[in-house]
Design an enzyme around this catalytic site. Sequence first.
Site, short mmCIF file in Angstrom:
data_model
loop_
_atom_site.label_atom_id
_atom_site.label_comp_id
_atom_site.label_asym_id
_atom_site.label_seq_id
_atom_site.Cartn_x
_atom_site.Cartn_y
_atom_site.Cartn_z
N ASP A 42 0.92 -1.59 -0.21
CA ASP A 42 0.03 0.10 -0.28
C ASP A 42 0.82 1.32 0.05
O ASP A 42 0.27 2.43 -0.15
CB ASP A 42 -0.85 0.12 1.08
CG ASP A 42 -1.39 -0.98 1.10
OD1 ASP A 42 -2.05 -1.66 0.49
OD2 ASP A 42 -2.21 -1.73 2.72
N ARG A 48 -16.17 -0.13 -24.90
CA ARG A 48 -16.96 -0.23 -22.98
C ARG A 48 -15.97 0.83 -22.76
O ARG A 48 -14.83 0.73 -22.24
CB ARG A 48 -16.77 -1.75 -22.97
CG ARG A 48 -17.36 -2.38 -23.46
CD ARG A 48 -17.55 -3.75 -22.23
NE ARG A 48 -18.54 -4.89 -23.53
CZ ARG A 48 -18.35 -5.82 -22.96
NH1 ARG A 48 -17.05 -6.53 -23.28
NH2 ARG A 48 -19.68 -6.68 -23.60
N GLY A 94 -4.97 -1.52 -1.41
CA GLY A 94 -4.04 0.68 -0.87
C GLY A 94 -5.15 0.49 0.25
O GLY A 94 -4.00 1.80 1.00
N ARG A 104 -18.19 -1.85 -17.65
CA ARG A 104 -17.52 -3.67 -16.72
C ARG A 104 -16.39 -3.16 -15.89
O ARG A 104 -16.02 -2.00 -15.35
CB ARG A 104 -16.67 -4.73 -18.22
CG ARG A 104 -17.46 -5.14 -18.76
CD ARG A 104 -18.94 -5.75 -18.12
NE ARG A 104 -19.16 -6.46 -19.71
CZ ARG A 104 -20.19 -6.12 -20.04
NH1 ARG A 104 -21.07 -4.93 -19.31
NH2 ARG A 104 -21.10 -6.98 -21.15
N GLN A 150 -2.74 -8.98 -6.80
CA GLN A 150 -0.87 -7.75 -6.56
C GLN A 150 -0.68 -7.84 -5.25
O GLN A 150 0.29 -7.25 -5.53
CB GLN A 150 -1.59 -6.71 -6.37
CG GLN A 150 -2.65 -5.87 -7.28
CD GLN A 150 -4.12 -4.74 -6.79
OE1 GLN A 150 -3.88 -3.27 -6.80
NE2 GLN A 150 -5.12 -5.15 -6.49
#
Length: 342
Positions: free
Chosen positions: A128, A163, A171, A266, A274
Amino acid sequence: MKIGILTSGGDCPGLNAVIRGVVLKGTTTYDLEFVGIRDGWRGVVDGDFFPLTRHEVKGLSKVGGTILGTSRTNPYEGPRGGAENIAKTMYGHRLDGIIAIGGEGTLAAANRLANDGINVLGVPKTIDNDLRATDYSFGFDTAVNIATDAMDRLRTTGDSHQRCMVAEVMGRHVGWIALHAGMAAGAHAICIPEVPMSIDEITALVSKAHDRGRAPLVVVSEGFTLTGMDEAYSDKGLDAFNRPRLGGISEILAPEIERITGIETRATVLGHIQRGGSPSGFDRVLATRLGLHAADAVVDGAWGQMVAMRGTDIVRVPFADALGELNTVPLYRYEEAAALFG
Ligand code: F6P
């Protein structure tokens, strides 16, 4: 001296590189002896240790996760917890000190133990990048690279269908991953906790990008709040430290964006990918350097402190400097990125 090493809190790419750095320098330069502590503070409380030699750490700088295991155990909880019991356990195992590799919760526990007379020093970690006393924490660069790659992929599928794609990153209550990955991927809007926005502001940026023939990419941090929301979106209950588990704001935003703009939208929550896999080259070097300096700090008896990155240097700072306030994204960094929105 015999030193225990633990990793605590959420895992993060680079933990193993720190362990390797500490053990290599500690054993070859200083003749220190090490034990691995299993599963964070849980292993300290239970005396769950195993020998950690050069052999155990070979080839580790590129390996994700942690060979020690991790947990979110509070060392002051349970019948065997607390500084007095821990001191006894350490004495029983001839342990002279502990290196705790962790984020805010871990460092807060380490600070309390140090104040209660336990020899403990810290190495900050978090994807983070929310710790105050270090310019960067290892794991962050890897997370940004993974998120950037994911967004590049979202853009090609978004482009194909015209889109709007909403990508949600981790985070907690700071927007560093969103800001960096969003900037790297050329996002048309980046929504971070430090700067609440209204849905109308977001849809205006989406429509602007769409009107130019682009498939809009919106990057949202899990801790983002829409103007007027009191708290970050959470529907997953609390974690071990009684903090709300975040995630899911993109699923709220996407249908609203579609409803207001008429653009098919979407949402993708990137989630724990991550934190997984090999650390980036930057994180391997940073984590290794922190490990090397942690071995030096042990020999200097720098208990109650943590090693940290300032500029390109590794320094020592008291635990207290890392706690309390978060390392939030300054407004000027957000404004810099905002020049590219829409
Ligand atoms: O602090 C690291 C982090 O990955 C946050 O970004 C995220 O909110 C949290 O941990 C997720 O925690 P857990 O792995 O317990 O679901």
